[in-house]
Design an enzyme around this catalytic site. Structure first.
Site, PDB file in Angstrom:
ATOM      1  N   ASP A  31       1.072  -1.308   0.067  1.00 35.09           N
ATOM      2  CA  ASP A  31      -0.119   0.073   0.140  1.00 35.09           C
ATOM      3  C   ASP A  31       1.171   1.267  -0.019  1.00 35.09           C
ATOM      4  O   ASP A  31       2.135   1.276   0.663  1.00 35.09           O
ATOM      5  CB  ASP A  31      -0.841   0.066   1.259  1.00 35.09           C
ATOM      6  CG  ASP A  31      -2.059   0.797   1.141  1.00 35.09           C
ATOM      7  OD1 ASP A  31      -3.138   0.275   1.123  1.00 35.09           O
ATOM      8  OD2 ASP A  31      -1.977   1.942   0.965  1.00 35.09           O
ATOM      9  N   GLY A  36      -4.914   5.034   2.190  1.00 32.21           N
ATOM     10  CA  GLY A  36      -5.089   4.028   3.208  1.00 32.21           C
ATOM     11  C   GLY A  36      -4.517   4.404   4.460  1.00 32.21           C
ATOM     12  O   GLY A  36      -3.723   5.251   4.693  1.00 32.21           O
ATOM     13  N   ASP A  51       4.300   2.082  -4.287  1.00 24.24           N
ATOM     14  CA  ASP A  51       3.307   2.227  -5.260  1.00 24.24           C
ATOM     15  C   ASP A  51       3.488   0.960  -6.188  1.00 24.24           C
ATOM     16  O   ASP A  51       4.397   0.833  -6.691  1.00 24.24           O
ATOM     17  CB  ASP A  51       3.672   3.540  -5.888  1.00 24.24           C
ATOM     18  CG  ASP A  51       2.311   4.254  -6.599  1.00 24.24           C
ATOM     19  OD1 ASP A  51       1.991   5.093  -6.320  1.00 24.24           O
ATOM     20  OD2 ASP A  51       1.959   3.348  -7.628  1.00 24.24           O
ATOM     21  N   TYR A 142     -13.560   7.188 -13.911  1.00 30.58           N
ATOM     22  CA  TYR A 142     -13.184   5.978 -13.017  1.00 30.58           C
ATOM     23  C   TYR A 142     -13.863   4.668 -13.615  1.00 30.58           C
ATOM     24  O   TYR A 142     -13.222   3.760 -13.749  1.00 30.58           O
ATOM     25  CB  TYR A 142     -14.266   6.521 -11.820  1.00 30.58           C
ATOM     26  CG  TYR A 142     -14.323   5.236 -10.694  1.00 30.58           C
ATOM     27  CD1 TYR A 142     -13.404   4.640 -10.418  1.00 30.58           C
ATOM     28  CD2 TYR A 142     -15.433   4.842 -10.422  1.00 30.58           C
ATOM     29  CE1 TYR A 142     -13.413   3.390  -9.382  1.00 30.58           C
ATOM     30  CE2 TYR A 142     -15.957   3.855  -9.404  1.00 30.58           C
ATOM     31  CZ  TYR A 142     -14.769   3.022  -9.016  1.00 30.58           C
ATOM     32  OH  TYR A 142     -14.734   1.676  -8.211  1.00 30.58           O
ATOM     33  N   LYS A 146     -11.663   1.220 -14.834  1.00 32.27           N
ATOM     34  CA  LYS A 146     -12.109   0.192 -14.383  1.00 32.27           C
ATOM     35  C   LYS A 146     -12.216  -1.038 -15.521  1.00 32.27           C
ATOM     36  O   LYS A 146     -12.150  -2.299 -15.417  1.00 32.27           O
ATOM     37  CB  LYS A 146     -13.106   0.110 -13.461  1.00 32.27           C
ATOM     38  CG  LYS A 146     -12.575   0.617 -12.061  1.00 32.27           C
ATOM     39  CD  LYS A 146     -11.968  -0.487 -10.998  1.00 32.27           C
ATOM     40  CE  LYS A 146     -11.754   0.313  -9.758  1.00 32.27           C
ATOM     41  NZ  LYS A 146     -11.791  -0.497  -8.624  1.00 32.27           N
ATOM     42  N   ARG A 222     -30.005   2.536  -4.876  1.00 32.00           N
ATOM     43  CA  ARG A 222     -28.973   1.973  -5.008  1.00 32.00           C
ATOM     44  C   ARG A 222     -28.937   0.485  -4.073  1.00 32.00           C
ATOM     45  O   ARG A 222     -29.650   0.304  -3.401  1.00 32.00           O
ATOM     46  CB  ARG A 222     -27.770   2.799  -4.206  1.00 32.00           C
ATOM     47  CG  ARG A 222     -27.358   3.889  -4.746  1.00 32.00           C
ATOM     48  CD  ARG A 222     -26.737   3.681  -6.108  1.00 32.00           C
ATOM     49  NE  ARG A 222     -26.173   5.094  -6.727  1.00 32.00           N
ATOM     50  CZ  ARG A 222     -27.117   5.743  -7.773  1.00 32.00           C
ATOM     51  NH1 ARG A 222     -28.168   5.017  -8.091  1.00 32.00           N
ATOM     52  NH2 ARG A 222     -26.503   6.556  -8.473  1.00 32.00           N
ATOM     53  N   ARG A 283     -26.862  15.471  -8.001  1.00 27.71           N
ATOM     54  CA  ARG A 283     -25.476  15.634  -8.200  1.00 27.71           C
ATOM     55  C   ARG A 283     -25.213  15.130  -9.662  1.00 27.71           C
ATOM     56  O   ARG A 283     -25.626  14.003  -9.855  1.00 27.71           O
ATOM     57  CB  ARG A 283     -24.889  14.746  -7.203  1.00 27.71           C
ATOM     58  CG  ARG A 283     -23.372  14.582  -7.133  1.00 27.71           C
ATOM     59  CD  ARG A 283     -22.883  13.472  -6.107  1.00 27.71           C
ATOM     60  NE  ARG A 283     -23.299  12.281  -6.268  1.00 27.71           N
ATOM     61  CZ  ARG A 283     -22.750  11.259  -5.390  1.00 27.71           C
ATOM     62  NH1 ARG A 283     -21.834  11.661  -4.284  1.00 27.71           N
ATOM     63  NH2 ARG A 283     -23.100  10.066  -5.618  1.00 27.71           N
TER      64      ARG A 283
HETATM   65  N1  UFG Z   1     -25.945  11.112  -1.902  1.00 27.63           N
HETATM   66  C1  UFG Z   1     -26.622  12.012  -1.390  1.00 27.63           C
HETATM   67  N2  UFG Z   1     -26.137  12.696  -0.340  1.00 27.63           N
HETATM   68  C2  UFG Z   1     -24.694  12.712  -0.040  1.00 27.63           C
HETATM   69  C3  UFG Z   1     -23.730  11.775  -0.561  1.00 27.63           C
HETATM   70  C4  UFG Z   1     -24.645  10.949  -1.716  1.00 27.63           C
HETATM   71  O1  UFG Z   1     -27.893  12.224  -1.640  1.00 27.63           O
HETATM   72  O2  UFG Z   1     -24.094  13.696   0.756  1.00 27.63           O
HETATM   73  C5  UFG Z   1     -26.579  10.099  -2.713  1.00 27.63           C
HETATM   74  C6  UFG Z   1     -25.880  10.312  -4.350  1.00 27.63           C
HETATM   75  O3  UFG Z   1     -26.304  11.510  -5.033  1.00 27.63           O
HETATM   76  C7  UFG Z   1     -26.302   8.749  -4.494  1.00 27.63           C
HETATM   77  C8  UFG Z   1     -26.410   7.829  -3.220  1.00 27.63           C
HETATM   78  O4  UFG Z   1     -26.543   8.867  -2.340  1.00 27.63           O
HETATM   79  O5  UFG Z   1     -27.784   8.873  -4.969  1.00 27.63           O
HETATM   80  C9  UFG Z   1     -25.314   7.026  -3.469  1.00 27.63           C
HETATM   81  O6  UFG Z   1     -23.968   7.918  -3.555  1.00 27.63           O
HETATM   82  P1  UFG Z   1     -22.721   7.337  -2.924  1.00 27.63           P
HETATM   83  O7  UFG Z   1     -21.778   8.555  -3.215  1.00 27.63           O
HETATM   84  O8  UFG Z   1     -22.694   6.895  -1.569  1.00 27.63           O
HETATM   85  O9  UFG Z   1     -22.238   5.990  -3.849  1.00 27.63           O
HETATM   86  P2  UFG Z   1     -22.415   6.068  -5.593  1.00 27.63           P
HETATM   87  O10 UFG Z   1     -23.551   5.327  -5.637  1.00 27.63           O
HETATM   88  O11 UFG Z   1     -22.193   7.471  -6.365  1.00 27.63           O
HETATM   89  O12 UFG Z   1     -20.958   5.281  -6.055  1.00 27.63           O
HETATM   90  C10 UFG Z   1     -20.683   4.138  -5.277  1.00 27.63           C
HETATM   91  C11 UFG Z   1     -19.124   3.878  -5.150  1.00 27.63           C
HETATM   92  C12 UFG Z   1     -18.793   3.925  -6.630  1.00 27.63           C
HETATM   93  C13 UFG Z   1     -19.601   2.698  -7.374  1.00 27.63           C
HETATM   94  C14 UFG Z   1     -20.985   2.772  -7.368  1.00 27.63           C
HETATM   95  C15 UFG Z   1     -21.599   1.398  -7.757  1.00 27.63           C
HETATM   96  O13 UFG Z   1     -18.462   5.024  -4.726  1.00 27.63           O
HETATM   97  O14 UFG Z   1     -17.262   3.650  -6.650  1.00 27.63           O
HETATM   98  O15 UFG Z   1     -21.193   3.059  -5.820  1.00 27.63           O
HETATM   99  O16 UFG Z   1     -23.066   1.478  -7.398  1.00 27.63           O
HETATM  100  F1  UFG Z   1     -19.329   2.690  -8.816  1.00 27.63           F
END
Ligand code: UFG
Length: 327
Positions: A31, A36, A51, A142, A146, A222, A283
């Site tokens: 790491d 981390g 790295d 991102y 991947k 989600r 967002r």
């Molecule tokens: N959200 C809010 N308020 C916040 C933060 C997030 O409403 O303060 C919402 C986002 O808009 C989204 C949901 O919560 O609708 C989940 O957001 P996250 O940022 O927790 O997670 P993401 O779904 O954007 O992304 C995560 C991982 C990614 C991955 C994805 C796959 O960070 O790496 O899940 O489903 F690709």
């Protein structure tokens, strides 16, 4: 025989190290400690700070660690928003790191790798739930990085005798059941940890990003996957490869979607706190709904989800409430 965990001091990697040790594997960690935490890895574990893009460093690690039978890869950058701001940094770290790792596997004759991929490779999915047959069209650097890494592994596995499993995570959350390790990002952007920081009084309120999505209550949906379930999938994938399984990809989720408001309500129930909230703007880059079809992982890896959202938030809460400032 050793499992070398790349990115073993990060959020997911440190939980993999913890469970591998509990299951009796010999573990070593690489790491660079950019995101981390050294404290997340037991001091008894062989730890190489450096790295994965640094070829001389990696050659040294692979020379010292003579008995590596498999790699687990957790050393990619993983924030969608950040990747939109700094695409070159994402391709450099994620794709650049992957090149060195594949070269090391070839040079040192390491046969297996379990790779953390993501639902972000699907972009705005053409269908829901998302199966392995759903087309992958990432909409951010991102997810693109991947997907490129998945393809690099596919070509490498066709050309050599290495085999890989790519695990496409949906929304990972939770923590180890005893609360000794957990999620600790410098700039937290994820829904569940932010909600729990509000519950702890470290933030005033949670802003929910938009309620005009094409979902039942208008907020994004989600599919949350528990950390322990996720790491179990990695171990099953490694054992599958060791037993001669062919290279493959699996979508990992619970096959159940929760809206952002449902997540908030569950957190209120688990913590017993009010957790003030407000509705905000969308967002950019958020798909309406991301739910996995994990049938294939069940059939081929015998992997099944054991934990629901409430359990996930309970474990995350144990960690956050006992470590309000992280490590
Ligand atoms: N959200 C809010 N308020 C916040 C933060 C997030 O409403 O303060 C919402 C986002 O808009 C989204 C949901 O919560 O609708 C989940 O957001 P996250 O940022 O927790 O997670 P993401 O779904 O954007 O992304 C995560 C991982 C990614 C991955 C994805 C796959 O960070 O790496 O899940 O489903 F690709």
């Amino acid at each position: 025989m050793t499992v070398l965990v790349l990115g073993g001091a990060g959020y997911v990697g440190s939980h993999a190290v913890d469970m591998l040790i509990k299951k009796g594997y010999d573990v070593a960690v690489v790491d660079n400690l950019v995101t981390g935490h050294r404290e997340a890895v037991p001091s008894t574990v062989r730890f190489y700070e450096g790295d994965v893009r640094d070829r001389a460093f990696m050659e040294k690690v692979f020379t010292i660690e003579k008995n590596i039978e498999g790699l687990m890869h957790f050393c990619a950058y993983s924030l969608v928003g950040e990747s939109m701001q700094r695409p070159a940094m994402y391709f450099d770290n994620n794709v650049g790191g992957c090149i060195t790792i594949l070269e090391m596997m070839e040079q040192f004759n390491v046969k297996h790798i379990v790779f953390s991929s993501t639902a972000a490779t699907f972009g705005v999915p053409e269908e829901s739930p998302i199966s392995e047959k759903t087309p992958q069209n990432p909409i951010n650097p991102y997810g693109e990085s991947k997907l490129i890494m998945e393809k690099m592994m596919k070509w490498q596995s066709e050309a050599t005798d290495m085999t890989y499993v790519a695990l496409r995570y949906f929304n990972v959350a939770g923590a180890a059941g005893d609360g000794h390790i957990g999620e600790a990002h410098k700039n937290e952007t994820h829904l569940i940890p932010i909600i729990l920081q509000v519950a702890l009084g470290k933030r005033d309120q949670i802003t929910i990003y938009g309620d005009d999505y094409k979902t039942e209550d208008g907020t994004c949906v989600r599919d949350y996957i528990d950390m322990e379930d996720l790491i179990n999938a990695h171990i099953k994938a490694l054992e599958y490869l060791k037993a001669g399984g062919m290279s493959d990809q699996f979508n990992l989720g619970s096959s159940h979607g929760y809206s952002n408001l449902e997540v908030l309500e569950t957190a209120r129930k688990v913590t017993g706190k009010e957790i003030p909230s407000q509705m905000g703007e969308r967002r950019p880059g958020d798909p309406d709904s991301l739910v996995a079809d994990s049938t294939k992982a069940g059939e081929i890896l015998d992997w099944h989800v054991a934990h629901d959202l409430e359990h996930i938030i309970e474990n995350a809460w144990k960690w956050h409430s006992s470590h309000p400032d992280g490590y």
